[in-house]
Design a protein around this motif. Structure first.
Motif, PDB file in Angstrom:
ATOM      1  N   ASP A 274      -7.292 -23.715   5.010  1.00 47.30           N
ATOM      2  CA  ASP A 274      -8.598 -23.466   5.622  1.00 47.30           C
ATOM      3  C   ASP A 274      -8.867 -22.017   5.988  1.00 47.30           C
ATOM      4  OD1 ASP A 274      -9.215 -26.217   5.560  1.00 47.30           O
ATOM      5  OD2 ASP A 274      -8.072 -26.531   7.408  1.00 47.30           O
ATOM      6  N   SER A 275      -7.840 -21.157   6.004  1.00 48.79           N
ATOM      7  CA  SER A 275      -8.068 -19.800   6.504  1.00 48.79           C
ATOM      8  C   SER A 275      -7.166 -18.767   5.842  1.00 48.79           C
ATOM      9  CB  SER A 275      -7.850 -19.754   8.020  1.00 48.79           C
ATOM     10  OG  SER A 275      -6.489 -20.007   8.319  1.00 48.79           O
ATOM     11  N   ILE A 276      -7.539 -17.512   6.045  1.00 56.72           N
ATOM     12  CA  ILE A 276      -6.742 -16.362   5.646  1.00 56.72           C
ATOM     13  C   ILE A 276      -6.229 -15.746   6.942  1.00 56.72           C
ATOM     14  CG2 ILE A 276      -6.802 -14.095   4.536  1.00 56.72           C
ATOM     15  CD1 ILE A 276      -9.286 -15.330   2.975  1.00 56.72           C
ATOM     16  N   GLU A 277      -4.937 -15.512   7.006  1.00 55.35           N
ATOM     17  CA  GLU A 277      -4.310 -15.007   8.223  1.00 55.35           C
ATOM     18  C   GLU A 277      -3.766 -13.607   7.976  1.00 55.35           C
ATOM     19  OE1 GLU A 277      -4.452 -16.814  11.028  1.00 55.35           O
ATOM     20  OE2 GLU A 277      -5.415 -18.443   9.939  1.00 55.35           O
ATOM     21  N   ILE A 278      -4.163 -12.672   8.822  1.00 51.69           N
ATOM     22  CA  ILE A 278      -3.700 -11.290   8.727  1.00 51.69           C
ATOM     23  C   ILE A 278      -3.089 -10.907  10.064  1.00 51.69           C
ATOM     24  CG2 ILE A 278      -4.392  -8.887   8.361  1.00 51.69           C
ATOM     25  CD1 ILE A 278      -6.797 -10.096   6.746  1.00 51.69           C
ATOM     26  N   VAL A 279      -1.873 -10.405  10.034  1.00 54.43           N
ATOM     27  CA  VAL A 279      -1.207  -9.924  11.249  1.00 54.43           C
ATOM     28  C   VAL A 279      -0.895  -8.455  11.049  1.00 54.43           C
ATOM     29  CG1 VAL A 279       0.758 -10.180  12.797  1.00 54.43           C
ATOM     30  CG2 VAL A 279      -0.214 -12.205  11.698  1.00 54.43           C
ATOM     31  N   ALA A 280      -1.435  -7.620  11.937  1.00 59.61           N
ATOM     32  CA  ALA A 280      -1.178  -6.178  11.904  1.00 59.61           C
ATOM     33  C   ALA A 280      -0.234  -5.845  13.055  1.00 59.61           C
ATOM     34  CB  ALA A 280      -2.480  -5.399  12.041  1.00 59.61           C
TER      35      ALA A 280
ATOM     36  N   ARG B  61      -6.436   4.363  10.315  1.00 59.19           N
ATOM     37  CA  ARG B  61      -7.444   3.508   9.688  1.00 59.19           C
ATOM     38  C   ARG B  61      -6.767   2.777   8.550  1.00 59.19           C
ATOM     39  NH1 ARG B  61     -12.091   4.765   5.791  1.00 59.19           N
ATOM     40  NH2 ARG B  61     -13.564   3.125   6.246  1.00 59.19           N
ATOM     41  N   ARG B  62      -6.846   1.472   8.557  1.00 54.55           N
ATOM     42  CA  ARG B  62      -6.244   0.661   7.496  1.00 54.55           C
ATOM     43  C   ARG B  62      -7.327  -0.233   6.923  1.00 54.55           C
ATOM     44  NH1 ARG B  62      -0.810  -1.350   6.281  1.00 54.55           N
ATOM     45  NH2 ARG B  62      -1.117  -1.958   4.109  1.00 54.55           N
ATOM     46  N   VAL B  63      -7.492  -0.215   5.601  1.00 55.15           N
ATOM     47  CA  VAL B  63      -8.511  -1.006   4.925  1.00 55.15           C
ATOM     48  C   VAL B  63      -7.812  -2.021   4.023  1.00 55.15           C
ATOM     49  CG1 VAL B  63     -10.504  -0.944   3.391  1.00 55.15           C
ATOM     50  CG2 VAL B  63     -10.120   0.936   4.990  1.00 55.15           C
ATOM     51  N   ILE B  64      -8.225  -3.284   4.159  1.00 58.47           N
ATOM     52  CA  ILE B  64      -7.613  -4.375   3.404  1.00 58.47           C
ATOM     53  C   ILE B  64      -8.699  -5.085   2.619  1.00 58.47           C
ATOM     54  CG2 ILE B  64      -6.344  -6.550   3.595  1.00 58.47           C
ATOM     55  CD1 ILE B  64      -5.378  -5.356   6.388  1.00 58.47           C
ATOM     56  N   GLU B  65      -8.500  -5.213   1.315  1.00 57.31           N
ATOM     57  CA  GLU B  65      -9.458  -5.934   0.478  1.00 57.31           C
ATOM     58  C   GLU B  65      -9.249  -7.431   0.675  1.00 57.31           C
ATOM     59  OE1 GLU B  65     -10.925  -6.245  -4.167  1.00 57.31           O
ATOM     60  OE2 GLU B  65      -9.278  -4.925  -3.624  1.00 57.31           O
ATOM     61  N   LEU B  66     -10.354  -8.128   0.968  1.00 57.73           N
ATOM     62  CA  LEU B  66     -10.292  -9.561   1.228  1.00 57.73           C
ATOM     63  C   LEU B  66     -10.558 -10.348  -0.052  1.00 57.73           C
ATOM     64  CD1 LEU B  66     -12.331  -9.537   4.540  1.00 57.73           C
ATOM     65  CD2 LEU B  66      -9.861  -9.819   4.307  1.00 57.73           C
TER      66      LEU B  66
ATOM     67  N   LYS C 182     -18.634  -5.589   3.093  1.00 56.11           N
ATOM     68  CA  LYS C 182     -18.542  -5.662   1.628  1.00 56.11           C
ATOM     69  C   LYS C 182     -17.159  -6.095   1.147  1.00 56.11           C
ATOM     70  CE  LYS C 182     -22.108  -2.219   1.141  1.00 56.11           C
ATOM     71  NZ  LYS C 182     -22.440  -0.858   0.811  1.00 56.11           N
ATOM     72  N   GLY C 183     -16.595  -7.104   1.795  1.00 56.01           N
ATOM     73  CA  GLY C 183     -15.315  -7.637   1.365  1.00 56.01           C
ATOM     74  C   GLY C 183     -14.104  -6.832   1.780  1.00 56.01           C
ATOM     75  N   LEU C 184     -14.289  -5.879   2.698  1.00 59.24           N
ATOM     76  CA  LEU C 184     -13.183  -5.061   3.178  1.00 59.24           C
ATOM     77  C   LEU C 184     -13.008  -5.229   4.684  1.00 59.24           C
ATOM     78  CD1 LEU C 184     -13.954  -1.747   1.259  1.00 59.24           C
ATOM     79  CD2 LEU C 184     -12.289  -3.498   0.629  1.00 59.24           C
ATOM     80  N   LEU C 185     -11.792  -5.507   5.109  1.00 61.96           N
ATOM     81  CA  LEU C 185     -11.455  -5.568   6.528  1.00 61.96           C
ATOM     82  C   LEU C 185     -10.903  -4.208   6.911  1.00 61.96           C
ATOM     83  CD1 LEU C 185     -10.896  -7.254   9.162  1.00 61.96           C
ATOM     84  CD2 LEU C 185      -8.587  -7.532   8.260  1.00 61.96           C
TER      85      LEU C 185
ATOM     86  N   GLY D 283       0.824  -1.201   0.000  1.00 66.03           N
ATOM     87  CA  GLY D 283       0.000   0.000   0.000  1.00 66.03           C
ATOM     88  C   GLY D 283       0.855   1.247   0.000  1.00 66.03           C
ATOM     89  N   ARG D 284       0.287   2.308   0.493  1.00 69.46           N
ATOM     90  CA  ARG D 284       1.013   3.572   0.496  1.00 69.46           C
ATOM     91  C   ARG D 284       2.184   3.525   1.478  1.00 69.46           C
ATOM     92  NH1 ARG D 284      -3.280   4.404   3.923  1.00 69.46           N
ATOM     93  NH2 ARG D 284      -2.758   5.575   5.785  1.00 69.46           N
TER      94      ARG D 284
END
Length: 147
Positions: free
Chosen positions: A50-56, A106-111, A72-75, A35-36
């Motif tokens: 089995d899963s999607i893993e996101i670590v912030a 604010r951070r938006v991630i497309e799933l 709507k598909g955005l985390l 991203g930016r």
């Protein structure tokens, strides 16, 4: 002979040029998918069968100050990071260098489409927000028996 002349502090000129280029181009991405430049919190995104893993990576936050939502598909991960040295009345301390970000974020991630928003867990441990999201059953590979 060259008509170019340089001041006494050549490195500060290079630094100034780099800042101008970064502001012009919106920062330099570290990869095609990044991203930016300077986005907070920084994230790692991966998947298992089995899963999607996101670590912030968000050290120094109160877990209660974090808001995590899916729409709507955005985390979306948002919150506020308090300054380390809050201003005190009558305190005449002035910061001359401040590298740590503080303030609202604010951070938006497309799933991916196969993410199942009904199968989500989030946990904050040691400065890392871990979000685990299951995949839809229809997206999982299935073995077909040949007869």
């Amino acid at each position: 002979m060259s008509d170019l002349t340089f001041g006494a502090d050549l490195f500060s000129e290079f630094d100034r040029l780099q800042r101008q280029m970064a502001s012009l181009l919106g920062g330099f991405p570290f990869s095609i998918r990044s991203g930016r430049f300077g986005a907070f919190p920084q994230v790692n995104i991966g998947s298992t069968d089995d899963s999607i893993e996101i670590v912030a990576f968000a050290p120094g936050l109160d877990p209660a100050s974090l808001d995590v939502s899916i729409d709507k598909g955005l985390l979306t991960i948002s919150g506020e990071r308090k300054p380390v040295y809050p201003d005190k009345p009558g305190d005449d301390t002035r910061a001359y260098a401040q590298e740590r970000f503080s303030g609202s974020f604010r951070r938006v991630i497309e799933l991916p489409q196969h993410a199942d928003p009904d199968k989500v867990t989030a946990q904050y441990t040691n400065g890392c927000l871990s979000v685990s999201m299951g995949k839809r059953e229809t997206s999982k590979p299935k073995a077909i028996t040949v007869q």
